[in-house]
Design a protein around this motif. Structure first.
Motif, PDB file in Angstrom:
ATOM      1  N   GLN A   1       0.860  -1.169   0.000  1.00  0.00           N
ATOM      2  CA  GLN A   1       0.000   0.000   0.000  1.00  0.00           C
ATOM      3  C   GLN A   1       0.903   1.228   0.000  1.00  0.00           C
ATOM      4  N   ILE A   2       0.753   2.080  -0.992  1.00  0.00           N
ATOM      5  CA  ILE A   2       1.645   3.218  -1.194  1.00  0.00           C
ATOM      6  C   ILE A   2       1.089   4.460  -0.473  1.00  0.00           C
ATOM      7  N   ARG A   3       1.977   5.200   0.145  1.00  0.00           N
ATOM      8  CA  ARG A   3       1.567   6.372   0.919  1.00  0.00           C
ATOM      9  C   ARG A   3       0.952   7.441  -0.002  1.00  0.00           C
ATOM     10  N   GLU A   4      -0.192   7.956   0.383  1.00  0.00           N
ATOM     11  CA  GLU A   4      -0.864   8.999  -0.384  1.00  0.00           C
ATOM     12  C   GLU A   4      -0.472  10.381   0.129  1.00  0.00           C
ATOM     13  N   GLY A   5      -0.635  11.387  -0.712  1.00  0.00           N
ATOM     14  CA  GLY A   5      -0.372  12.757  -0.311  1.00  0.00           C
ATOM     15  C   GLY A   5       1.089  13.149  -0.309  1.00  0.00           C
ATOM     16  N   VAL A   6       1.943  12.354  -0.971  1.00  0.00           N
ATOM     17  CA  VAL A   6       3.382  12.625  -1.022  1.00  0.00           C
ATOM     18  C   VAL A   6       3.708  13.324  -2.333  1.00  0.00           C
ATOM     19  N   THR A   7       4.568  14.336  -2.259  1.00  0.00           N
ATOM     20  CA  THR A   7       5.022  15.007  -3.474  1.00  0.00           C
ATOM     21  C   THR A   7       6.543  14.999  -3.540  1.00  0.00           C
ATOM     22  N   PHE A   8       7.053  15.030  -4.755  1.00  0.00           N
ATOM     23  CA  PHE A   8       8.487  15.161  -4.967  1.00  0.00           C
ATOM     24  C   PHE A   8       8.896  16.618  -4.745  1.00  0.00           C
ATOM     25  N   HIS A   9      10.184  16.838  -4.625  1.00  0.00           N
ATOM     26  CA  HIS A   9      10.681  18.184  -4.377  1.00  0.00           C
ATOM     27  C   HIS A   9      10.305  19.151  -5.486  1.00  0.00           C
TER      28      HIS A   9
ATOM     29  N   GLY B   1       7.458  19.196  -6.931  1.00  0.00           N
ATOM     30  CA  GLY B   1       6.010  19.389  -6.880  1.00  0.00           C
ATOM     31  C   GLY B   1       5.205  18.282  -7.499  1.00  0.00           C
ATOM     32  N   GLU B   2       5.860  17.273  -8.120  1.00  0.00           N
ATOM     33  CA  GLU B   2       5.146  16.170  -8.778  1.00  0.00           C
ATOM     34  C   GLU B   2       4.515  15.240  -7.730  1.00  0.00           C
ATOM     35  N   THR B   3       3.371  14.683  -8.070  1.00  0.00           N
ATOM     36  CA  THR B   3       2.683  13.742  -7.179  1.00  0.00           C
ATOM     37  C   THR B   3       3.349  12.369  -7.243  1.00  0.00           C
ATOM     38  N   PHE B   4       3.545  11.783  -6.088  1.00  0.00           N
ATOM     39  CA  PHE B   4       4.101  10.424  -6.010  1.00  0.00           C
ATOM     40  C   PHE B   4       2.953   9.424  -5.972  1.00  0.00           C
ATOM     41  N   ASP B   5       3.049   8.393  -6.834  1.00  0.00           N
ATOM     42  CA  ASP B   5       2.029   7.350  -6.818  1.00  0.00           C
ATOM     43  C   ASP B   5       2.636   6.019  -7.256  1.00  0.00           C
ATOM     44  N   ALA B   6       1.779   5.039  -7.487  1.00  0.00           N
ATOM     45  CA  ALA B   6       2.236   3.678  -7.769  1.00  0.00           C
ATOM     46  C   ALA B   6       3.055   3.598  -9.052  1.00  0.00           C
ATOM     47  N   SER B   7       2.754   4.443 -10.031  1.00  0.00           N
ATOM     48  CA  SER B   7       3.499   4.380 -11.285  1.00  0.00           C
ATOM     49  C   SER B   7       4.974   4.721 -11.070  1.00  0.00           C
ATOM     50  N   ASP B   8       5.266   5.594 -10.121  1.00  0.00           N
ATOM     51  CA  ASP B   8       6.660   5.929  -9.808  1.00  0.00           C
ATOM     52  C   ASP B   8       7.381   4.757  -9.150  1.00  0.00           C
ATOM     53  N   VAL B   9       6.638   3.983  -8.360  1.00  0.00           N
ATOM     54  CA  VAL B   9       7.224   2.795  -7.731  1.00  0.00           C
ATOM     55  C   VAL B   9       7.593   1.772  -8.799  1.00  0.00           C
ATOM     56  N   VAL B  10       6.674   1.530  -9.729  1.00  0.00           N
ATOM     57  CA  VAL B  10       6.940   0.570 -10.802  1.00  0.00           C
ATOM     58  C   VAL B  10       8.151   1.019 -11.615  1.00  0.00           C
ATOM     59  N   PHE B  11       8.177   2.296 -11.982  1.00  0.00           N
ATOM     60  CA  PHE B  11       9.305   2.823 -12.751  1.00  0.00           C
ATOM     61  C   PHE B  11      10.610   2.667 -11.974  1.00  0.00           C
TER      62      PHE B  11
ATOM     63  N   VAL C   1       6.840  -6.133 -11.592  1.00  0.00           N
ATOM     64  CA  VAL C   1       6.323  -5.108 -10.676  1.00  0.00           C
ATOM     65  C   VAL C   1       5.158  -4.447 -11.388  1.00  0.00           C
ATOM     66  N   ARG C   2       4.006  -4.389 -10.746  1.00  0.00           N
ATOM     67  CA  ARG C   2       2.829  -3.839 -11.422  1.00  0.00           C
ATOM     68  C   ARG C   2       1.993  -3.002 -10.447  1.00  0.00           C
ATOM     69  N   ALA C   3       1.382  -1.976 -10.986  1.00  0.00           N
ATOM     70  CA  ALA C   3       0.436  -1.159 -10.224  1.00  0.00           C
ATOM     71  C   ALA C   3      -0.960  -1.721 -10.423  1.00  0.00           C
ATOM     72  N   THR C   4      -1.643  -1.999  -9.338  1.00  0.00           N
ATOM     73  CA  THR C   4      -3.020  -2.491  -9.423  1.00  0.00           C
ATOM     74  C   THR C   4      -4.005  -1.439  -8.943  1.00  0.00           C
ATOM     75  N   GLY C   5      -3.528  -0.260  -8.729  1.00  0.00           N
ATOM     76  CA  GLY C   5      -4.330   0.891  -8.334  1.00  0.00           C
ATOM     77  C   GLY C   5      -3.400   2.083  -8.251  1.00  0.00           C
TER      78      GLY C   5
ATOM     79  N   ILE D   1       4.489  -6.859  -6.217  1.00  0.00           N
ATOM     80  CA  ILE D   1       5.803  -7.331  -6.657  1.00  0.00           C
ATOM     81  C   ILE D   1       5.751  -8.854  -6.681  1.00  0.00           C
ATOM     82  N   GLU D   2       5.901  -9.407  -7.873  1.00  0.00           N
ATOM     83  CA  GLU D   2       5.862 -10.858  -8.023  1.00  0.00           C
ATOM     84  C   GLU D   2       7.283 -11.391  -8.150  1.00  0.00           C
ATOM     85  N   THR D   3       7.547 -12.499  -7.466  1.00  0.00           N
ATOM     86  CA  THR D   3       8.872 -13.113  -7.471  1.00  0.00           C
ATOM     87  C   THR D   3       8.800 -14.530  -8.019  1.00  0.00           C
TER      88      THR D   3
END
Length: 529
Positions: A90-98, A100-110, A132-136, A142-144
């Motif tokens: 579960q990825i933390r919501e309400g986080v931004t990069f320095h 100003g970009e929004t952090f979300d699951a797509s950044d984790v996958v990348f 590694v896939r975003a399901t939301g 993360i599949e191994t």
């Protein structure tokens, strides 16, 4: 105030509290011997580099200063109820990069896919990952290759990047550090961490300021609002800057000056065992060495030569004379907090020149040989002095060692590029599991594993066993495999362990912190007294 923790295998939390007052209530001036090698968060799995990046970037899961795992950019993680090969984050919501970009699951996958790519120095940590896939928007799976109960342990130093920023600036690919590549990501940063990079002149000064939009405000002390980092390689200069108040915090108090720091007013000293081994690596796999005087043969390929070198190292002398008591001699290639460590592994052979000379004679090298030793001179505590001491010790059994000591920025690529036959290296284990050591140092060097195995050692049976560690869910069976692997590794002697390193931190009297066994400073935990 000084505390020495003599034996640190019993507890992960073998840390020393420092109650120590800066001239500025918010600015902390930090110095250490080593500079970060790059700002690319996936290019170099190396202590000082990772430490600087920890202030700017964040992983999904973090080890705090006491070594405990806690949520960072992931708020929770658990195996999937539907597929034992999948971890759900579960990825933390309400986080931004320095920026100003929004952090979300797509950044984790990348970020995780980037960390698994060819030039990444962290890909061994993800070697068992198949997808590694975003399901939301805020859910990542993360599949191994098989069930991997220790995957979360491997994520604590893998930093998250903004996909859009990376693509916009041509930073999709990891910097090829060993190949000498210069990239945008090597010189620029955009993380979600507690501190923003304000200015940086490599090898001179780096300034970080508090991220006013940090998600952790209210959860962490964040008493440090500005960090001024100055690398000072010379020990006397670094100590003088600390004693005169020019800097508030140094990570590496010179061992010869500990008493002076203890006696000084206004500063504190914390000492504790480090999760790090110091050792020599030998090119055992080459048919012929490039930097010796033996034509058509490799003396290191003979285990009798390796054993002779092992017992020619006087570890107690290094501890007493070179390290001033600030080391723990060992015969093990892993420190005590790591799963797989045993008292038996810790034992090292008795210093025995007669036996060593006899082994050299048996191997056909009674007249000795010459070889170049590559050593860093700015990475580990007294690294060059240890190498100098070893030169004299090996000379006593007929091995003439030509010492080449270089800054670590030039030393580490020698190992990465296979351009050294005999070298010093230090190794910490941030996952606290033997798999980390085997994956990086013993597995055959190939795509995804063995990136720090500069010995050319290759053993197919060991490789298969190492790979099995990432998917074995029966912990008793897994630990049995680890024990067997260490028995095999000890017999091979491709590395010559010297000691576990000891940490000596100095802090001015305004700040309280812990001495982190990983030597990973995270300034968001520092508190003003």
């Amino acid at each position: 105030m000084t505390h020495r923790i003599a034996a640190f295998g019993a507890a992960l939390l073998a840390t020393t509290a420092l109650t120590v007052t800066s001239l500025s209530a918010e600015t902390l001036r930090w110095a250490r011997a080593a500079e970060a090698l790059t700002q690319d968060p996936h290019a170099q799995n190396e202590g000082p580099t990772t430490t600087l990046n920890h202030q700017i970037y964040e992983p999904l899961i973090l080890r705090n200063m006491a070594g405990e795992m806690e949520p960072a950019l992931a708020t929770s993680w658990e195996p999937s109820a539907d597929n034992p090969n999948v971890w759900v984050f579960q990825i933390r919501e309400g986080v931004t990069f320095h920026g100003g970009e929004t952090f979300d699951a797509s950044d984790v996958v990348f970020s995780l896919n980037r960390a698994m790519s060819e030039n990444s120095n962290f890909r061994e940590l993800l070697s068992g990952v198949t997808e590694v896939r975003a399901t939301g928007d805020y859910v990542v799976e993360i599949e191994t290759e098989g069930p991997n109960p220790l995957l979360p342990n491997n994520l604590t130093n893998i930093f998250m990047m903004d996909e859009g920023w990376s693509v916009e600036n041509g930073a999709e690919e990891v910097q090829d550090y060993a190949g000498g590549e210069d990239t945008f990501s090597a010189r620029n940063s955009n993380g979600t961490g507690p501190y923003v990079l304000t200015s940086r002149e490599a090898d001179v000064e780096t300034v970080l300021t508090l991220n006013e939009n940090y998600w952790g405000i209210g959860e962490f002390p964040l008493d440090v609002t500005e960090i001024i980092f100055t690398p000072i390689q010379n020990p006397a200069t670094r100590l003088a800057a600390f004693l005169t108040g020019e800097v508030d915090f140094i990570q590496d108090v010179p061992v010869q000056d500990l008493a002076q720091v203890e006696a000084a007013d206004g500063i504190g000293l914390g000492t504790g065992p480090q999760n790090r081994n110091i050792f020599f690596g030998l090119n055992v796999g080459a048919d012929n060495l490039e930097r010796d005087n033996v034509d058509g043969a490799n003396p290191f390929a003979d285990v009798r030569v390796r054993e002779a070198m092992m017992i020619a190292i006087n570890r107690e002398a290094i501890q007493q004379v070179v390290m001033r008591g600030q080391s723990d001699p060992t015969g093990a290639m892993l420190p005590p907090p790591v799963n797989g460590w045993t008292e038996e592994l810790e034992q090292y052979p008795e210093f025995d020149l007669d036996r060593a000379r006899a082994l050299m004679e048996e191997a056909g090298y009674g007249d000795g040989f010459s070889i170049q030793l590559d050593c860093p001179n700015d990475r580990y505590v007294n690294d060059e002095a240890i190498c100098q001491a070893a030169v004299g010790m090996f000379a006593q059994i007929g091995i003439t060692v030509n010492l080449s000591a270089l800054p670590r920025a030039q030393h580490f690529p020698l190992i990465a590029n296979g351009e050294t036959d005999f070298y010093m290296l230090g190794w910490g284990v941030p996952t606290y599991d033997s798999e980390y050591v085997f994956n990086f140092l013993y597995h055959t060097r190939n795509d995804g594993r063995g990136s720090w195995n500069g010995t050319n050692f290759s053993n197919a049976e060991m490789d298969e066993m190492i790979v099995s560690l990432s998917s074995e869910t029966d912990l008793e069976a897994r630990n049995a495999t680890i024990a067997e692997l260490w028995e095999m590794a000890e017999a091979e002697m491709i590395y010559l362990p010297i000691h576990h390193q000891v940490l000596n931190w100095g802090v001015s009297d305004a700040w309280s912190t812990l001495v982190d066994a990983d030597d990973q400073v995270k300034f968001k935990y520092f508190e003003l007294n």
